[in-house]
Design an enzyme around this catalytic site. Structure first.
Site, PDB file in Angstrom:
ATOM      1  N   HIS A 300     -53.282 -62.861 -18.158  1.00 23.59           N
ATOM      2  CA  HIS A 300     -52.790 -63.874 -19.011  1.00 23.59           C
ATOM      3  C   HIS A 300     -53.135 -65.469 -17.804  1.00 23.59           C
ATOM      4  O   HIS A 300     -52.911 -65.107 -16.966  1.00 23.59           O
ATOM      5  CB  HIS A 300     -51.033 -64.047 -19.718  1.00 23.59           C
ATOM      6  CG  HIS A 300     -50.308 -63.747 -18.630  1.00 23.59           C
ATOM      7  ND1 HIS A 300     -50.236 -65.450 -17.767  1.00 23.59           N
ATOM      8  CD2 HIS A 300     -49.173 -63.070 -17.172  1.00 23.59           C
ATOM      9  CE1 HIS A 300     -48.684 -65.546 -16.288  1.00 23.59           C
ATOM     10  NE2 HIS A 300     -49.094 -63.948 -16.393  1.00 23.59           N
ATOM     11  N   GLU A 346     -48.468 -66.174 -22.373  1.00 22.50           N
ATOM     12  CA  GLU A 346     -47.609 -64.801 -22.280  1.00 22.50           C
ATOM     13  C   GLU A 346     -46.142 -65.336 -21.153  1.00 22.50           C
ATOM     14  O   GLU A 346     -44.927 -64.815 -21.628  1.00 22.50           O
ATOM     15  CB  GLU A 346     -48.610 -64.497 -20.655  1.00 22.50           C
ATOM     16  CG  GLU A 346     -48.007 -63.066 -20.497  1.00 22.50           C
ATOM     17  CD  GLU A 346     -46.712 -63.213 -18.631  1.00 22.50           C
ATOM     18  OE1 GLU A 346     -46.534 -61.898 -19.008  1.00 22.50           O
ATOM     19  OE2 GLU A 346     -46.654 -64.315 -18.645  1.00 22.50           O
ATOM     20  N   GLU A 347     -46.609 -66.506 -20.467  1.00 18.47           N
ATOM     21  CA  GLU A 347     -44.901 -67.118 -19.748  1.00 18.47           C
ATOM     22  C   GLU A 347     -43.554 -67.385 -21.138  1.00 18.47           C
ATOM     23  O   GLU A 347     -42.107 -67.261 -20.635  1.00 18.47           O
ATOM     24  CB  GLU A 347     -45.073 -68.100 -19.000  1.00 18.47           C
ATOM     25  CG  GLU A 347     -45.791 -67.792 -17.692  1.00 18.47           C
ATOM     26  CD  GLU A 347     -45.210 -66.894 -16.463  1.00 18.47           C
ATOM     27  OE1 GLU A 347     -44.453 -66.194 -17.008  1.00 18.47           O
ATOM     28  OE2 GLU A 347     -45.922 -66.168 -15.823  1.00 18.47           O
ATOM     29  N   HIS A 470     -42.554 -67.943  -9.791  1.00 20.28           N
ATOM     30  CA  HIS A 470     -41.840 -68.851 -10.962  1.00 20.28           C
ATOM     31  C   HIS A 470     -41.874 -70.324 -10.461  1.00 20.28           C
ATOM     32  O   HIS A 470     -40.764 -71.183 -11.098  1.00 20.28           O
ATOM     33  CB  HIS A 470     -40.774 -68.398 -11.671  1.00 20.28           C
ATOM     34  CG  HIS A 470     -41.176 -67.633 -12.842  1.00 20.28           C
ATOM     35  ND1 HIS A 470     -40.812 -66.911 -13.793  1.00 20.28           N
ATOM     36  CD2 HIS A 470     -42.517 -66.864 -12.946  1.00 20.28           C
ATOM     37  CE1 HIS A 470     -41.979 -66.269 -14.552  1.00 20.28           C
ATOM     38  NE2 HIS A 470     -42.943 -66.312 -14.182  1.00 20.28           N
TER      39      HIS A 470
END
Length: 535
Positions: A300, A346-347, A470
């Site tokens: 991703h 994707e996130e 993150h």
């Protein structure tokens, strides 16, 4: 008198003439022989070179060095990282869907085109929450304390909006089962701890809290990993309608102490509005190879809003791009067509990969994919060598063989490996849900490295694999260069082997050409999960 002082017959001596002609024939024969030998040697050399790049040696299962693996250089990988970091710098420090993702796609497309590929942009729509005002969390009693977003607390991505004020209840046992809520007097806010077994995801905690009448859910970090972390409700998932936020361990401790001393009053505001927007995947195919037995390799390309995402997942994207460029540079002609894919969103819940698999099913072509390889977070600073656990009994047939290939490769390099959960929480999820064999590598996210892992891989025990997971600090300085080089070389070795197999499905021990209706049922039943979401 002849020219050189001797007499001679104008017609020449017949024996002398014959001898001269014989010597000329010898010279011509020798010259011809030399030319023939040179041609044969050239042909042999050419065949040897071609075979070294294009041979399909199904009888040789050793994981020795290959042309693709050996072509991977750290300097080239770091050049790509610097380009992705620069893109983030131009877009609010992020390469997320709402910031620098499109520029990241532009970059990948340009690199592919320069290498001779014909990349395809594959669009899809997403339902995405956009904040209309900063979220707030305030303790009103016994004294007023204003907490800071992205320091003390953070709403789930795609959290429903709401203004909730009142008391809260601490829920034991991580808020993972019905018994945990036995003493909860609804309605009201609940505070639960992160953690629990593998099935007790952050999303599940929010769903269960709502089921028992909670008006909002606050999930605090554990003492062993006290920093603020991210939660996600996948875009399009309507199973949660209450505000959901994560908080630090320290804030969780403060609120629990306040509850023990009385009945603290808290106000939480989340101001989100949902809208539909366009995004895309991008992929490129090799010119050569069997299109009915495709090897698909993906990663991703998007990051979270909070940071540039150099490990998550600039690392997997860099690995993928480097292999695509080297594949073209070496002019490898694979037996099976290779598709290099960079996924979007994707996130937000694997949305790009899900859209791709759904589309492939609708077009009745997913069964042309023989195997899928996934690379997500392969440069964690405190890394482990995690191999997706294809031996999991729920994994599609053929996945175990992919895991074995990676394990044997690292063993040949005198490196240890450990099984990485094969639970569908990265872009391989939609593929295995549809019955496609898959595999890949992961270096670890926010999980804590054990002493056993420290002995196997080095680094620091009782510390996250990636302390910047993150977060804004997931920059190029967060990249472990040894890890990304080792993982990329391993991926190159396995990719080339699979691409060259004349019977790749037989080699894997799979035949995933199952009925499209069956695949559609399985992908439809796949639960929506947050990307990399932990419990």
């Amino acid at each position: 008198m002849g020219l050189f002082g001797g007499d001679y017959d104008v017609l020449g001596d017949s024996s002398s003439s014959s001898s001269l002609r014989f010597r000329k024939r010898q010279v011509y024969w020798l010259v011809g022989l030399v030319v023939l030998i040179a041609c044969v040697l050239g042909l042999i050399l050419g065949l040897a070179l071609g075979l070294s790049l294009n041979r399909d040696d199904d009888d040789d299962d050793s994981l020795s060095s290959t042309a693709l693996r050996d072509s991977v250089k750290l300097a080239d990988l770091m050049t790509t990282f610097r380009s992705l970091q620069a893109i983030a710098g131009e877009y609010n420090g992020s390469r997320s869907i709402i910031y620098g993702y499109n520029a990241s796609v532009d970059f990948v497309q340009s690199e592919l085109e320069q290498a001779g590929y014909k990349p395809v942009r594959d669009p899809f729509n997403i339902r995405y929450a956009r904040s209309t005002a900063p979220p707030t969390l305030t303790q009103l009693e016994p004294k007023i304390v204003n907490y800071t977003v992205d320091v003390d607390f953070r709403p789930f991505r795609n959290s429903p909006a709401g203004v909730i004020e009142g008391n809260f209840t601490y829920i034991d046992n991580y808020g993972c089962d019905n018994a945990s809520y036995a003493s909860f007097d609804a309605p009201g806010m609940v505070l639960v701890s992160r953690g629990g077994d593998a099935s007790c995801t952050l999303l599940y905690k929010a769903q269960l809290a709502q089921a028992f009448g909670a008006t909002a859910v606050l999930i605090h970090a554990e003492e062993t990993a006290p920093a603020l972390f991210g939660g996600s409700i996948p875009a399009g998932d309507l199973s949660v309608s209450i505000p959901a936020v994560t908080i630090t361990f320290a804030l969780g401790d403060i609120l629990q102490c306040a509850q023990a001393a009385g009945s603290p009053v808290v106000r939480l505001t989340v101001s989100n509005t949902f809208e539909t927007q366009y995004s895309m995947n991008i992929y490129a195919d090799t010119e050569h190879g069997d299109p009915d037995n495709m090897v698909v390799i993906g990663s991703h390309l998007d990051s979270v809003d909070a940071g540039p995402g150099m490990n998550d997942n600039g690392s997997g994207s860099t690995l993928n791009l480097r292999l695509a460029l080297e594949f073209a540079k070496l002019k490898i002609k694979p037996h099976n067509k290779v598709r290099f894919v960079w996924w979007g969103a994707e996130e937000l819940g694997l949305l790009g990969a899900r859209a791709y698999v759904d589309e492939q099913i609708a077009q009745k072509v997913l069964n042309k994919t023989a195997v899928y390889l996934n690379f997500d977070m392969v440069a964690s600073p405190n890394y482990q060598i995690g191999v997706y656990d294809g031996a999991d009994p729920t994994a599609p047939a053929g996945s175990a063989k992919v895991a074995t290939m990676f394990n044997e490769y690292f063993k040949s390099q005198n490196l240890n490996t450990t099984p990485s959960p094969f639970n569908g929480r990265s872009d391989y999820g939609p593929f295995i849900a549809a019955g496609v064999p898959a595999g890949g590598l992961a270096a670890g996210a926010e999980g804590i490295k054990s002493m056993g892992d420290r002995e196997a891989f080095g680094g620091m025990a009782n510390t996250p694999y990636d302390p910047c997971y993150h977060l804004v600090c997931d920059t190029i300085e967060n990249v472990n260069q040894d890890a990304v080089l080792s993982f990329t070389q391993a991926a190159g070795s396995i990719l080339q082997q699979l691409a060259m197999k004349s019977d790749v499905r037989g080699f894997l021990g799979s035949d995933n050409k199952i009925a499209i209706s069956t695949m559609a049922d399985r992908i439809r039943d796949m639960p929506l999960v947050g990307a990399h979401e932990s419990h």
